[in-house]
Design a protein around this motif. Structure first.
Motif, short mmCIF file in Angstrom:
data_model
loop_
_atom_site.label_atom_id
_atom_site.label_comp_id
_atom_site.label_asym_id
_atom_site.label_seq_id
_atom_site.Cartn_x
_atom_site.Cartn_y
_atom_site.Cartn_z
N GLY A 10 16.24 -2.66 -13.70
CA GLY A 10 15.72 -1.35 -14.15
C GLY A 10 16.45 -0.84 -15.38
O GLY A 10 15.94 0.01 -16.10
N SER A 11 17.65 -1.39 -15.65
CA SER A 11 18.43 -0.92 -16.81
C SER A 11 18.53 -2.00 -17.88
O SER A 11 19.40 -1.95 -18.76
CB SER A 11 19.84 -0.53 -16.36
N ALA A 12 17.70 -3.02 -17.74
CA ALA A 12 17.73 -4.17 -18.70
C ALA A 12 19.14 -4.75 -18.79
O ALA A 12 19.62 -5.09 -19.88
CB ALA A 12 17.22 -3.74 -20.07
N GLY A 13 19.79 -4.79 -17.63
CA GLY A 13 21.10 -5.45 -17.57
C GLY A 13 22.26 -4.58 -18.00
O GLY A 13 23.40 -5.06 -18.07
N ARG A 14 22.00 -3.31 -18.29
CA ARG A 14 23.12 -2.44 -18.73
C ARG A 14 23.89 -1.88 -17.53
O ARG A 14 25.07 -1.53 -17.65
CB ARG A 14 22.58 -1.29 -19.60
N LEU A 15 23.22 -1.77 -16.39
CA LEU A 15 23.89 -1.23 -15.18
C LEU A 15 23.95 -2.31 -14.11
O LEU A 15 23.19 -3.29 -14.16
CB LEU A 15 23.11 -0.02 -14.65
N ALA A 16 24.87 -2.11 -13.15
CA ALA A 16 24.97 -3.02 -12.00
C ALA A 16 25.16 -4.47 -12.44
O ALA A 16 24.71 -5.39 -11.77
CB ALA A 16 23.73 -2.89 -11.10
N THR A 46 34.83 -4.84 -9.65
CA THR A 46 35.74 -5.90 -10.14
C THR A 46 35.70 -6.04 -11.66
O THR A 46 36.58 -6.63 -12.26
CB THR A 46 35.33 -7.26 -9.55
N GLY A 47 34.60 -5.57 -12.25
CA GLY A 47 34.46 -5.76 -13.70
C GLY A 47 34.04 -7.17 -14.05
O GLY A 47 33.90 -7.53 -15.22
#
Ligand code: F42
Length: 151
Positions: A27-33, A39-40
């Motif tokens: 839903g965020s085009a890979g910017r979130l989650a 852990t980063g």
């Protein structure tokens, strides 16, 4: 045949945290989650075709990338049995997609062994150290696939 990256018969994971991560990532085009919890450490979303249901399945995995190829590590936290997405990959290695950023792309996968597996296992542990602990926890040799973009 519709490429799996655009197929729409999606059956979400029964695991809420997995379902939620896929939804937030896509839903965020890979910017979130895009990491494993706090852990980063980066994750990717792997799309496979259910080998029994034929449905589209989406599975977050740790991101292990080298020169445009990815290792897919069927660790399942060191459990005695493989995750079931393993059987989707073995049944249909060309109906696989990876999302590592804004949009998914189609890949083909192959299970690796021997020296090639050792090289990719080193890369996998460098990306996510717990893989080494998981292997110590189980008699099963944790399967590793290499995914390459379809031309
Ligand atoms: N799992 C890993 O194995 N390796 C990782 O590096 C990894 C990283 C990771 C990072 C973030 C995160 O949120 C999760 C992460 N996971 C990692 C967990 C991973 O996303 C999966 O949840 C886990 O590997 C288990 O995969 P699984 O395919 O066994 O999941 C089960 C719970 C599942 O989804 N079962 C479905 C169900 O309805 O019970 C069926 C799924 C399926 O593919 N069914 C097939 C079909 O035909 O539709 C049949 C499969 C068969 O042959 O039985």
């Amino acid at each position: 045949m519709t490429p799996i990256s655009t197929a729409d018969d999606y059956a979400p994971s029964p695991a809420q945290w997995v379902r939620d991560q896929v939804e937030a990532y896509e839903g965020s085009a890979g910017r979130l989650a895009n990491t494993l919890r706090e852990t980063g450490l980066a994750i990717i979303i792997v799309t496979t075709k259910g080998n029994k249901s034929g449905k589209v399945r989406k599975t977050p995995l740790m991101r292990v990338e080298h020169d445009g190829e990815y290792a897919l590590v069927a660790s399942m936290g060191g459990a005695p049995k493989n995750p079931v997405w393993y059987y989707n990959l073995t049944a249909d290695p060309d109906s696989v997609a990876i999302q590592d950023g804004p949009a998914p792309f189609d890949v083909s996968v192959r299970e690796i062994s021997g020296d090639e597996r050792a090289l990719w296992w080193e890369r996998a542990v460098a990306a996510f150290a717990p893989y080494a602990d998981y292997q110590l926890k189980t008699q099963r040799q944790i399967p590793v696939f290499v995914a390459s973009r379809q031309s």
